[in-house]
Motif scaffolding. Structure first.
Motif, mmCIF file in Angstrom:
data_model
loop_
_atom_site.group_PDB
_atom_site.id
_atom_site.type_symbol
_atom_site.label_atom_id
_atom_site.label_comp_id
_atom_site.label_asym_id
_atom_site.label_seq_id
_atom_site.Cartn_x
_atom_site.Cartn_y
_atom_site.Cartn_z
ATOM 1 N N UNK A 11 4.733 -4.151 2.328
ATOM 2 C CA UNK A 11 4.604 -4.362 3.773
ATOM 3 C C UNK A 11 5.023 -3.147 4.597
ATOM 4 N N UNK A 12 5.564 -2.113 3.948
ATOM 5 C CA UNK A 12 5.941 -0.870 4.639
ATOM 6 C C UNK A 12 4.763 0.067 4.854
ATOM 7 N N UNK A 13 3.640 -0.183 4.183
ATOM 8 C CA UNK A 13 2.530 0.775 4.167
ATOM 9 C C UNK A 13 2.092 1.202 5.566
ATOM 10 N N UNK A 14 1.845 0.253 6.452
ATOM 11 C CA UNK A 14 1.367 0.586 7.802
ATOM 12 C C UNK A 14 2.373 1.461 8.543
ATOM 13 N N UNK A 38 -4.585 9.683 -0.642
ATOM 14 C CA UNK A 38 -4.750 8.320 -1.166
ATOM 15 C C UNK A 38 -3.442 7.726 -1.700
ATOM 16 N N UNK A 39 -2.469 8.599 -2.019
ATOM 17 C CA UNK A 39 -1.168 8.107 -2.482
ATOM 18 C C UNK A 39 -0.489 7.215 -1.448
ATOM 19 N N UNK A 40 -0.736 7.449 -0.156
ATOM 20 C CA UNK A 40 -0.075 6.656 0.884
ATOM 21 C C UNK A 40 -0.525 5.197 0.890
ATOM 22 N N UNK A 41 -1.695 4.940 0.373
ATOM 23 C CA UNK A 41 -2.184 3.558 0.327
ATOM 24 C C UNK A 41 -1.985 2.923 -1.048
ATOM 25 N N UNK A 42 -1.373 3.658 -1.970
ATOM 26 C CA UNK A 42 -1.148 3.156 -3.330
ATOM 27 C C UNK A 42 0.213 3.642 -3.846
ATOM 28 N N UNK A 43 1.222 3.461 -3.027
ATOM 29 C CA UNK A 43 2.557 3.992 -3.321
ATOM 30 C C UNK A 43 3.118 3.441 -4.631
ATOM 31 N N UNK A 44 2.945 2.142 -4.874
ATOM 32 C CA UNK A 44 3.497 1.555 -6.097
ATOM 33 C C UNK A 44 2.935 2.225 -7.345
ATOM 34 N N UNK A 59 14.900 1.345 10.793
ATOM 35 C CA UNK A 59 15.791 1.064 11.918
ATOM 36 C C UNK A 59 15.115 0.031 12.802
ATOM 37 N N UNK A 60 15.775 -1.089 13.013
ATOM 38 C CA UNK A 60 15.235 -2.171 13.848
ATOM 39 C C UNK A 60 13.806 -2.544 13.453
ATOM 40 N N UNK A 61 13.565 -2.625 12.152
ATOM 41 C CA UNK A 61 12.263 -3.046 11.648
ATOM 42 C C UNK A 61 11.196 -1.965 11.635
ATOM 43 N N UNK A 62 11.514 -0.759 12.097
ATOM 44 C CA UNK A 62 10.546 0.341 12.155
ATOM 45 C C UNK A 62 10.856 1.363 11.067
ATOM 46 N N UNK A 63 9.814 1.823 10.363
ATOM 47 C CA UNK A 63 9.979 2.900 9.381
ATOM 48 C C UNK A 63 10.188 4.198 10.159
#
Length: 166
Positions: A11-14, A38-44, A59-63
């Motif tokens: 859920x951190x991707x966006x 493409x790594x940013x959309x397939x981090x795992x 911080x406060x729900x924001x990356x």
């Protein structure tokens, strides 16, 4: 609420994309797109393999920050995707320092002998930060063959996690 640094969750991707792309394109003028990374959309599957991992500062729900360690084999890792939101940089927050400490502690626990990184000539503050933290500049021709060199990278550094003092 204090800043939290934790491993990546899907859920951190966006939030990661919304942090990194503007820093690359607007702040530093690097002509790079999400499609180029493409790594940013397939981090795992890209980073959370072997001894690698990817962390976010929240911080406060924001990356507000990211850092990753790509396992490149041979007890070596590549530090990648270190970005901190402009509002969370510097001493008052210590975001970059905390992210780096988490990564180097992980690398040491996993038995990595060396962490390498590449950066662009434009990231002058990053150069100072890495050098202040014990990274030593190295020549591109001294990089191991397994190092994933990015086209924009022109400066390279290395550190032994065992030598880093937390």
């Amino acid at each position: 609420m204090p800043m939290q640094i934790r491993p990546f969750q899907p859920e951190d991707t966006q939030g990661i994309v919304q942090l990194i792309l503007p820093i690359q394109t607007e702040e530093f003028g690097i002509p790079i797109t999400l499609e180029d990374q493409p790594d940013l959309l397939d981090i795992q599957n890209f980073y959370q393999q072997g001894q690698g991992n990817f962390w976010v500062a929240v911080q406060d729900g924001q990356v507000v920050g990211t850092i990753s360690l790509l396992d490149i084999g041979n007890n070596q890792g590549a530090l990648r995707k270190m970005f901190v939101h402009p509002d969370f940089r510097g001493k008052p927050f210590g975001t970059a320092q905390k992210l780096l400490e988490v990564l180097l502690s992980w690398a040491r626990e996993k038995g990595m002998k060396e962490v390498l990184l590449g950066t662009t000539a434009k990231y002058l503050a990053a150069h100072r930060f890495y050098e202040k933290n014990g990274f030593v500049q190295m020549e591109a021709e001294d990089l191991p063959a397994n190092f994933p060199r990015m086209q924009v990278d022109t400066r390279f550094y290395r550190i032994s996690p065992d030598q880093y003092i937390l």
